[in-house]
Design an enzyme around this catalytic site. Structure first.
Site, PDB file in Angstrom:
ATOM      1  N   ASP A 197     -12.642   4.326   4.660  1.00 51.40           N
ATOM      2  CA  ASP A 197     -11.728   3.335   5.238  1.00 51.40           C
ATOM      3  C   ASP A 197     -12.360   2.560   6.391  1.00 51.40           C
ATOM      4  O   ASP A 197     -13.001   3.129   7.272  1.00 51.40           O
ATOM      5  CB  ASP A 197     -10.462   4.036   5.746  1.00 51.40           C
ATOM      6  CG  ASP A 197      -9.590   4.501   4.598  1.00 51.40           C
ATOM      7  OD1 ASP A 197     -10.037   4.428   3.432  1.00 51.40           O
ATOM      8  OD2 ASP A 197      -8.467   4.955   4.860  1.00 51.40           O
ATOM      9  N   ASP A 218       0.848  -1.196   0.000  1.00 52.36           N
ATOM     10  CA  ASP A 218       0.000   0.000   0.000  1.00 52.36           C
ATOM     11  C   ASP A 218       0.886   1.250   0.000  1.00 52.36           C
ATOM     12  O   ASP A 218       2.027   1.240  -0.499  1.00 52.36           O
ATOM     13  CB  ASP A 218      -0.983  -0.052   1.186  1.00 52.36           C
ATOM     14  CG  ASP A 218      -2.298   0.651   0.906  1.00 52.36           C
ATOM     15  OD1 ASP A 218      -2.344   1.889   1.041  1.00 52.36           O
ATOM     16  OD2 ASP A 218      -3.277  -0.021   0.534  1.00 52.36           O
ATOM     17  N   ASP A 241      -5.655   5.350  -5.486  1.00 56.28           N
ATOM     18  CA  ASP A 241      -6.339   6.141  -4.467  1.00 56.28           C
ATOM     19  C   ASP A 241      -6.770   7.500  -5.018  1.00 56.28           C
ATOM     20  O   ASP A 241      -6.521   7.825  -6.181  1.00 56.28           O
ATOM     21  CB  ASP A 241      -5.392   6.294  -3.253  1.00 56.28           C
ATOM     22  CG  ASP A 241      -6.127   6.119  -1.940  1.00 56.28           C
ATOM     23  OD1 ASP A 241      -7.290   6.508  -1.868  1.00 56.28           O
ATOM     24  OD2 ASP A 241      -5.511   5.604  -0.981  1.00 56.28           O
ATOM     25  N   GLU A 258     -11.882   5.250  -4.763  1.00 50.47           N
ATOM     26  CA  GLU A 258     -12.367   6.628  -4.555  1.00 50.47           C
ATOM     27  C   GLU A 258     -13.435   6.647  -3.468  1.00 50.47           C
ATOM     28  O   GLU A 258     -14.224   7.589  -3.377  1.00 50.47           O
ATOM     29  CB  GLU A 258     -12.759   7.319  -5.866  1.00 50.47           C
ATOM     30  CG  GLU A 258     -13.879   6.703  -6.687  1.00 50.47           C
ATOM     31  CD  GLU A 258     -15.256   7.078  -6.206  1.00 50.47           C
ATOM     32  OE1 GLU A 258     -15.719   6.388  -5.285  1.00 50.47           O
ATOM     33  OE2 GLU A 258     -15.863   8.024  -6.745  1.00 50.47           O
ATOM     34  N   TRP A 259     -13.460   5.583  -2.670  1.00 54.32           N
ATOM     35  CA  TRP A 259     -14.238   5.496  -1.423  1.00 54.32           C
ATOM     36  C   TRP A 259     -15.756   5.561  -1.632  1.00 54.32           C
ATOM     37  O   TRP A 259     -16.509   5.903  -0.705  1.00 54.32           O
ATOM     38  CB  TRP A 259     -13.811   6.582  -0.432  1.00 54.32           C
ATOM     39  CG  TRP A 259     -12.349   6.834  -0.400  1.00 54.32           C
ATOM     40  CD1 TRP A 259     -11.383   5.913  -0.132  1.00 54.32           C
ATOM     41  CD2 TRP A 259     -11.660   8.063  -0.655  1.00 54.32           C
ATOM     42  NE1 TRP A 259     -10.148   6.485  -0.202  1.00 54.32           N
ATOM     43  CE2 TRP A 259     -10.287   7.813  -0.510  1.00 54.32           C
ATOM     44  CE3 TRP A 259     -12.079   9.359  -0.982  1.00 54.32           C
ATOM     45  CZ2 TRP A 259      -9.309   8.798  -0.696  1.00 54.32           C
ATOM     46  CZ3 TRP A 259     -11.118  10.346  -1.164  1.00 54.32           C
ATOM     47  CH2 TRP A 259      -9.753  10.055  -1.025  1.00 54.32           C
ATOM     48  N   GLY A 260     -16.209   5.306  -2.844  1.00 50.74           N
ATOM     49  CA  GLY A 260     -17.652   5.314  -3.098  1.00 50.74           C
ATOM     50  C   GLY A 260     -18.227   6.696  -3.298  1.00 50.74           C
ATOM     51  O   GLY A 260     -19.436   6.850  -3.436  1.00 50.74           O
ATOM     52  N   ASP A 261     -17.356   7.724  -3.347  1.00 47.25           N
ATOM     53  CA  ASP A 261     -17.836   9.112  -3.408  1.00 47.25           C
ATOM     54  C   ASP A 261     -18.792   9.381  -4.566  1.00 47.25           C
ATOM     55  O   ASP A 261     -19.822  10.002  -4.400  1.00 47.25           O
ATOM     56  CB  ASP A 261     -16.639  10.076  -3.536  1.00 47.25           C
ATOM     57  CG  ASP A 261     -16.028  10.349  -2.179  1.00 47.25           C
ATOM     58  OD1 ASP A 261     -16.510   9.783  -1.174  1.00 47.25           O
ATOM     59  OD2 ASP A 261     -15.044  11.124  -2.120  1.00 47.25           O
ATOM     60  N   MET A 262     -18.390   8.923  -5.757  1.00 49.04           N
ATOM     61  CA  MET A 262     -19.217   9.213  -6.941  1.00 49.04           C
ATOM     62  C   MET A 262     -19.874   7.928  -7.457  1.00 49.04           C
ATOM     63  O   MET A 262     -19.965   7.711  -8.650  1.00 49.04           O
ATOM     64  CB  MET A 262     -18.355   9.857  -8.043  1.00 49.04           C
ATOM     65  CG  MET A 262     -17.736  11.184  -7.653  1.00 49.04           C
ATOM     66  SD  MET A 262     -18.954  12.450  -7.259  1.00 49.04           S
ATOM     67  CE  MET A 262     -19.266  13.087  -8.878  1.00 49.04           C
ATOM     68  N   LYS A 274      -3.631  -0.603  -6.878  1.00 47.56           N
ATOM     69  CA  LYS A 274      -4.677   0.081  -6.106  1.00 47.56           C
ATOM     70  C   LYS A 274      -4.470   1.568  -6.341  1.00 47.56           C
ATOM     71  O   LYS A 274      -3.362   2.085  -6.160  1.00 47.56           O
ATOM     72  CB  LYS A 274      -4.546  -0.270  -4.624  1.00 47.56           C
ATOM     73  CG  LYS A 274      -5.457   0.562  -3.719  1.00 47.56           C
ATOM     74  CD  LYS A 274      -5.352   0.085  -2.272  1.00 47.56           C
ATOM     75  CE  LYS A 274      -6.058   1.035  -1.318  1.00 47.56           C
ATOM     76  NZ  LYS A 274      -5.931   0.588   0.091  1.00 47.56           N
TER      77      LYS A 274
END
Ligand code: GLA
Length: 415
Positions: A237, A103, A182, A215-219, A180
């Site tokens: 996270d 990571d 980010d 992208e953490w589910g943002d869009m 991965k």
């Protein structure tokens, strides 16, 4: 004479009318055909785009290990090599755990004089190519991390924004198998514009590289991610708590219809074995990730696995649910006592009953709720007890659950 003229005029009108009708029919047919062929075209083009991305990877959810949840930035090449060794010596690699993923924090703060990313000399002195060779020699695959921004999320190294092609080539030349990607320190543009630049760069780099969007589910990446990458984070996270696990599982479930072989919803990496939860809670965590077709990326220190942790992450029967070729993500079919189900290949079903409350629960549920036709009898295999229930089930399934425990079954219709 008048009658003849009228007759001729009548015929002419008739011919004209027929012509008009034929033209009208032809034009409406053309419109319909146009619509049909357009639909076909769109369908076809979607498949083509998908096939272009389809790097042949992620046919089932990826399995392996990632450094972040346990080590954060405190990593070096010895830890990564030892993790690879441990996946093999523990027998986990034989169960499918194949990716060894580094990571954040693997690189120098700045690029070299040619603009290339460079491994951090203090912690990865042998370089990433050597590490990839080592990991490959163990029959495993190497994953790397970057960000679609100017820096990675730790801000300790550069991101790939503006350097997508160069970095994709670098990763390919090192023998990297997984990226991965980010979403920190961006230029403010939308992920759906920024992430495909790396998709195209990876496609050109000449090596199949699993592409994990973070992208953490943002869009709502489930809605567009299948054309861009092999999996997409649907949540922020995870932390090593039961509450965090459950909230990520819930948020990820919303997008169940969008998961399929080649493109998976990703509720973040596993915390099993990191010490913050009870064994039963980790069993729930692992079961939920398995039935949700989530990537099974271990986030603990695989060099020091306890028996309890091995019992969980080494459960072949639960792993088989995750890796089932049908690739259908589970949905909740009941929410008082939570029941998650997913159809599996071979007319089978996976069922997970979770008691997320603080008090015991007795539940009786109808097999019909899972989509099993009435009057069907099924054998039920308890995947954590490793026992098939003696009497086949017909109509109902009942279970008693202590607080924060679950039951997971594989149902197979027999008549
Ligand atoms: C973000 C990601 C995490 C991890 C860190 C590294 O927060 O969501 O999974 O990669 O960055 O800095």
């Amino acid at each position: 004479m008048g009658t003849r003229t009228e007759g001729l005029l009548g015929k002419l009108i008739c011919v004209l009318l027929s012509c008009l009708m034929v033209m009208a029919a032809a034009s409406s047919r053309a419109t319909i055909m146009g619509k049909v062929s357009n639909t076909k075209f769109h369908h076809h083009s979607e498949r083509l785009r998908r096939n272009l991305l389809a790097n042949g990877l992620g046919k089932s959810p990826p399995m392996g290990w990632n450094s972040w949840n346990h080590f954060w930035c405190d990593i070096n090449e010895d830890i990564v090599k030892a993790a690879a060794d441990a996946l093999v010596s523990s027998g986990l690699s034989k169960l499918g755990y194949e990716y060894v993923n580094i990571d954040d924090c693997w690189g120098e703060q700045v690029r070299d004089e040619n603009g290339n990313l460079q491994a951090k000399n203090a912690t990865f002195p042998s370089g990433i190519k050597a590490l990839a060779d080592y990991v490959h020699s163990k029959g495993l695959k190497l994953g790397m991390y970057s960000s679609a921004g100017y820096y990675t999320c730790s801000k300790q190294m550069p991101g790939s924004l503006g350097y997508e092609e160069q970095d994709a080539k670098t990763f390919a030349s090192w023998g990297v198998d997984y990226l991965k990607y980010d979403n920190c320190y961006t230029d403010g543009s939308k992920p759906m514009d920024r992430y495909p630049i790396m998709t195209r760069a990876l496609m050109k780099a000449g090596r199949p590289i699993y592409y994990s969007l973070c992208e953490w589910g943002d869009m709502h990446p489930a809605l567009w991610g299948f054309q861009v990458g092999n999996s997409w984070r649907t949540t922020g996270d995870i932390t090593d708590t039961f509450e965090s696990v459950m909230s990520r599982a819930d948020a990820n479930e919303v997008y169940a219809d969008y998961a399929r072989p080649g493109g998976w919803n990703d509720p973040d990496m596993l915390e099993v074995g990191n010490g913050g939860m009870t064994k039963d809670e980790y069993i729930i965590h692992f079961s939920l990730w398995a039935i949700s077709k989530a990537p099974l990326l271990l986030g603990c220190d695989v060099r020091n696995l306890t028996k309890d942790t091995m019992d969980i992450i080494g459960n072949k029967e639960v792993i088989a649910i995750n890796q089932d070729p049908l690739g259908v993500q589970a949905k909740k079919v009941r929410t008082d006592v939570e029941i998650w189900t997913a159809p599996l290949s071979g007319y089978r079903f996976a069922v997970l009953i979770v008691n997320r409350d603080q008090w015991p629960a007795n539940v009786t549920t109808h097999l019909e709720d899972f989509g099993i036709p009435p009057k069907t009898s099924v054998t039920a295999r308890d995947l954590w007890e490793h026992k098939t229930l003696e009497t086949p089930l017909a109509g109902n399934l009942s279970a008693n659950l202590d607080p924060h425990t679950c039951k997971m079954y594989l149902l197979q219709p027999i008549s």
